[in-house]
Structure formats: structure tokens, C-alpha cells
Design a protein around this motif. Structure first.
Motif, short mmCIF file in Angstrom:
data_model
loop_
_atom_site.label_atom_id
_atom_site.label_comp_id
_atom_site.label_asym_id
_atom_site.label_seq_id
_atom_site.Cartn_x
_atom_site.Cartn_y
_atom_site.Cartn_z
N LEU A 1 70.53 209.67 73.63
CA LEU A 1 69.74 208.54 73.16
C LEU A 1 70.24 208.10 71.79
O LEU A 1 70.54 208.94 70.93
CB LEU A 1 68.26 208.92 73.07
CG LEU A 1 67.60 209.41 74.36
CD1 LEU A 1 66.16 209.81 74.09
CD2 LEU A 1 67.65 208.33 75.44
N ASN B 1 67.14 204.16 68.34
CA ASN B 1 65.87 203.60 68.82
C ASN B 1 65.61 203.94 70.29
O ASN B 1 64.90 203.21 70.98
CB ASN B 1 65.86 202.09 68.62
CG ASN B 1 65.94 201.70 67.16
OD1 ASN B 1 65.27 202.31 66.32
ND2 ASN B 1 66.77 200.72 66.83
N ASP B 2 66.22 205.03 70.76
CA ASP B 2 66.00 205.59 72.10
C ASP B 2 66.59 204.79 73.25
O ASP B 2 66.12 204.93 74.39
CB ASP B 2 64.51 205.83 72.35
CG ASP B 2 63.91 206.80 71.36
OD1 ASP B 2 64.65 207.69 70.90
OD2 ASP B 2 62.72 206.67 71.04
N PRO B 3 67.59 203.93 73.06
CA PRO B 3 68.28 203.40 74.24
C PRO B 3 69.20 204.46 74.83
O PRO B 3 69.72 205.33 74.12
CB PRO B 3 69.08 202.21 73.69
CG PRO B 3 69.33 202.57 72.27
CD PRO B 3 68.13 203.35 71.81
N ARG C 1 65.98 201.07 76.60
CA ARG C 1 65.15 202.07 75.96
C ARG C 1 64.47 202.92 77.02
O ARG C 1 63.87 202.41 77.97
CB ARG C 1 64.12 201.42 75.05
CG ARG C 1 64.74 200.69 73.86
CD ARG C 1 63.71 200.20 72.88
NE ARG C 1 62.98 201.32 72.29
CZ ARG C 1 62.08 201.16 71.31
NH1 ARG C 1 61.80 199.94 70.86
NH2 ARG C 1 61.45 202.21 70.81
#
Length: 243
Positions: free
Chosen positions: A114, A117-119, A142
Motif C-alpha cells: 500500500l 494513502n492506502d492505494p 484505495r
């Protein structure tokens, strides 16, 4: 540097010599023309070599370009060696990358990389099966938009990854129990590890059921025995009968 200046002065001297020789026979105009012609020869040669170099650069085959003569031979030779070294380094890096990918794919656990920003940057096939992801479709999406479980979203938002998260009823048939934990690495990136603990959960449930059943079975005769003893104690029996 000295060889470059030497070549430059040699060309100038040759041009001046040709100009003086021509001027003595045909005048100043022809002298200037002959001197200019001598000076233009290395320029034309340089333009030809640059055009060849551009052609091989566009074809990405600099290492196979024929070496010219003179000053340009050293330039082309060094450029070829540089390109060969760079391509070899790129091949080595690609091989290492492929080995890492093969190792991650061989892991029995799901692995998801990840970004800040968690994509999703990358995931292995096990993670696709566990979490219902499709890498080619979901890359750079995400992960909290794809996994909408409240406990998972809360786990990501808290950013407290010291403890793992247990998620049940996962998978295509909602029969998996998954243990997830995120580990920070690199520049604000996270590595999400997903482990299938379905068998462990089943074993733990069987253990609890077994303990409960044994406790119940043991509790019944003990209760009967305690009731019998209380009854005996309440009877007015002689000492010989109590013994």
C-alpha cells in the motif's frame, strides 16, 4: 584536452596553408573559398557521425553502431561501453525484481503493498483470492474503497498496527477467517500481510466445545453426589449407619 586543441590547430594550419597556396595562383576569393572548404570537412564529418548516432539512438542499438575513425572513434567506443553497462545493470535489477515477485507469489500468505494513502501498488494471487481483489483492475485504487468491512476501515484509519485484525466470513464463499496486519516500510508505505486462520479458528472452536462438554458431563455426577451427601447429612442416622 590537449589532443582536442592539437587537432583544432592542425585544421586551422591546414586551412591557412591551403588558402595561401591558392591565393598565390588564383587570388583572395579562391583562397577564402579553399580555406572554408578545408574547415568545412571536419564539420561535415561531425554532422555525418551525429546523424548516425541519432539513428542508432532512436533504434536503441547504440552498442552495435560501427566505430568511425579519428576523434569520434573514442566517443562512440565510450558511449557503447556506457550503454552496455547500463543495460546490464537494468537486466540485473529486472532479474532481482522478478525473483522477489516469484518469492512473494510463492508465499502461503496474502501480501498487499500500500502507498501512503492506502492505494494498492501490488498484491500477490493469494491476496486476490482472500480479499476478492483483481490486481490489474484494482491497482492504484484505495483498498478501503474495495474492502468495505467497518472493522477493516477502522483498523486503517486508526493507524495503530501493533495488533492484528481478525476478519471472519471472508472469501468468495464467506467461509474464511483471515488475520490481517499492516507493517510500515519505506516512505510511509505499508505491507499488509493476510493469513488464513480458518483451520485454527475451527480447532479452537472444537477445543471450546470439548471443554464445555467435558465440564458438563463431569458436573452432572458431581451434582448428584453432592445432593446424595447433603441428603445423608440431613438424616437422623445412628453412628454405625453413618460410617
Amino acid at each position: 584536452m590537449l589532443s582536442v586543441l592539437t587537432r583544432f590547430f592542425v585544421i586551422i594550419c591546414v586551412a591557412l596553408t591551403a588558402a595561401f597556396m591558392v591565393m598565390s595562383f588564383w587570388g583572395a576569393e579562391w583562397a577564402i573559398a579553399s580555406g572554408s572548404a578545408v574547415l568545412s570537412i571536419p564539420l561535415v564529418y561531425a554532422y555525418i557521425n551525429l546523424a548516425r548516432l541519432r539513428k542508432y539512438l532512436l533504434a536503441d542499438s547504440v552498442e552495435s553502431i560501427p566505430l568511425p575513425s579519428g576523434f569520434w572513434e573514442e566517443i562512440f567506443f565510450r558511449l557503447q561501453r556506457l550503454v552496455r553497462n547500463l543495460k546490464q545493470r537494468i537486466r540485473n535489477i529486472e532479474q532481482q525484481h522478478d525473483h522477489f515477485i516469484e518469492a512473494f507469489q510463492a508465499s502461503p500468505n496474502g501480501i498487499v503493498m500500500l502507498d501512503e494513502n492506502d492505494p494498492i501498488e501490488w498484491c500477490n494471487s493469494i491476496a486476490e483470492r482472500f480479499l476478492g481483489l483483481i490486481f490489474k483492475r484494482d491497482v492504484m485504487q484505495r483498498i478501503n474503497f474495495l474492502i468495505r468491512r467497518p472493522e477493516f476501515i477502522q483498523y486503517l484509519n486508526k493507524r495503530n498496527f501493533e495488533e492484528p485484525l481478525l476478519m471472519e466470513r471472508m472469501g468468495s464463499d464467506s467461509a474464511l477467517s483471515l488475520m490481517l496486519q499492516a507493517f510500515p516500510f519505506g516512505q510511509k508505505r505499508h505491507l499488509l500481510l493476510v493469513q488464513d486462520v480458518t483451520d485454527l479458528q475451527k480447532a479452537d472452536a472444537m477445543r471450546r466445545d470439548f471443554v464445555a462438554n467435558v465440564s458438563h458431563e463431569m458436573r452432572t455426577p458431581i451434582t448428584v453426589l453432592m445432593g446424595f451427601l447433603e441428603t445423608v447429612q440431613s438424616l437422623d442416622l445412628k453412628k454405625e449407619q453413618q460410617d
